[in-house]
Design a protein around this motif. Sequence first.
Motif, PDB file in Angstrom:
ATOM      1  N   LEU A  42      91.099  26.172  67.292  1.00 10.09           N
ATOM      2  CA  LEU A  42      90.429  25.240  66.389  1.00 10.09           C
ATOM      3  C   LEU A  42      90.430  25.775  64.966  1.00 10.09           C
ATOM      4  CD1 LEU A  42      87.478  24.296  68.740  1.00 10.09           C
ATOM      5  CD2 LEU A  42      89.286  22.759  67.989  1.00 10.09           C
ATOM      6  N   HIS A  53      84.151  13.278  67.177  1.00 12.99           N
ATOM      7  CA  HIS A  53      85.108  13.841  68.125  1.00 12.99           C
ATOM      8  C   HIS A  53      85.288  12.854  69.272  1.00 12.99           C
ATOM      9  CE1 HIS A  53      84.685  17.689  66.019  1.00 12.99           C
ATOM     10  NE2 HIS A  53      83.372  17.443  66.017  1.00 12.99           N
ATOM     11  N   THR A 183      88.673  15.613  65.902  1.00 10.51           N
ATOM     12  CA  THR A 183      89.438  16.108  67.049  1.00 10.51           C
ATOM     13  C   THR A 183      89.509  15.024  68.115  1.00 10.51           C
ATOM     14  OG1 THR A 183      87.515  17.065  68.202  1.00 10.51           O
ATOM     15  CG2 THR A 183      88.706  18.495  66.656  1.00 10.51           C
ATOM     16  N   LEU A 209      93.831  19.608  73.630  1.00 12.45           N
ATOM     17  CA  LEU A 209      93.467  19.201  72.277  1.00 12.45           C
ATOM     18  C   LEU A 209      94.638  18.404  71.719  1.00 12.45           C
ATOM     19  CD1 LEU A 209      91.643  19.287  69.760  1.00 12.45           C
ATOM     20  CD2 LEU A 209      92.637  21.521  69.220  1.00 12.45           C
ATOM     21  N   GLN A 212      93.865  17.553  65.866  1.00 11.61           N
ATOM     22  CA  GLN A 212      92.742  18.065  65.096  1.00 11.61           C
ATOM     23  C   GLN A 212      93.110  18.012  63.629  1.00 11.61           C
ATOM     24  OE1 GLN A 212      91.716  22.225  65.027  1.00 11.61           O
ATOM     25  NE2 GLN A 212      93.666  22.854  65.907  1.00 11.61           N
TER      26      GLN A 212
END
Length: 217
Positions: A42, A53, A183, A209, A212
């Motif tokens: 991150l 998010h 994200t 993920l 982001q």
Amino acid sequence: MSIASKSERLQALMAEIQAISPVLRPEAEYLPFAVAALDERLAGGGLASAALHEFAGQTASMGDDAAASLFAAGIASRASTADILWIMASPDLFAPGLASAGIAADRLIQVEAGKDEDALAVMEEALRHGALAAVVCEVTRVGMTATRRLQLAAEEGGTTALLLRRWCKASDDPLSTPSSAVTRWRIGCAPSSPLPVAGVGRPRWQVSLMRQRGGDP
């Protein structure tokens, strides 16, 4: 229901939240997972606290959907010690599951909203109010304009915004449309780790993920 009536209901809800929780601001700009495999990926070393998010199950299966819910619940439980608002389409939250993720019953405020537009309206008002640790909202469809408003509301209120994107059908990917979320995550079930004794092992997830802001997926 008229627009005026909806506005009155929202104002009444905010008054109830204010009576329960004092206005709090996140102490930290970023909320780390304390899991190196996540935090190292991150951009800020954790999730931006006052930001939007998004989470979705890896597939349309009930197991992956529940995994995404628990992943978001774990984040909400650590955002601060204030109460958490959970906006849902139907009253189907499983209290023991939320407790295992760190959300005690006395910290949870539940709102049932039948339509996505009503759920998003409540979420935006709650985020701007700034009295909550986090606002979790379950929706199926949401446009770019709506997510931009939610991101601005999260910044204004200093509140963590967690949007659970539900699958409408197996061919309709909830994360395929553009979003202003900082994200975006896919969460899927993985085989449980074995225990040294007979019984069901602790749950494990496959965490992806997908996007982001300011960093690589």
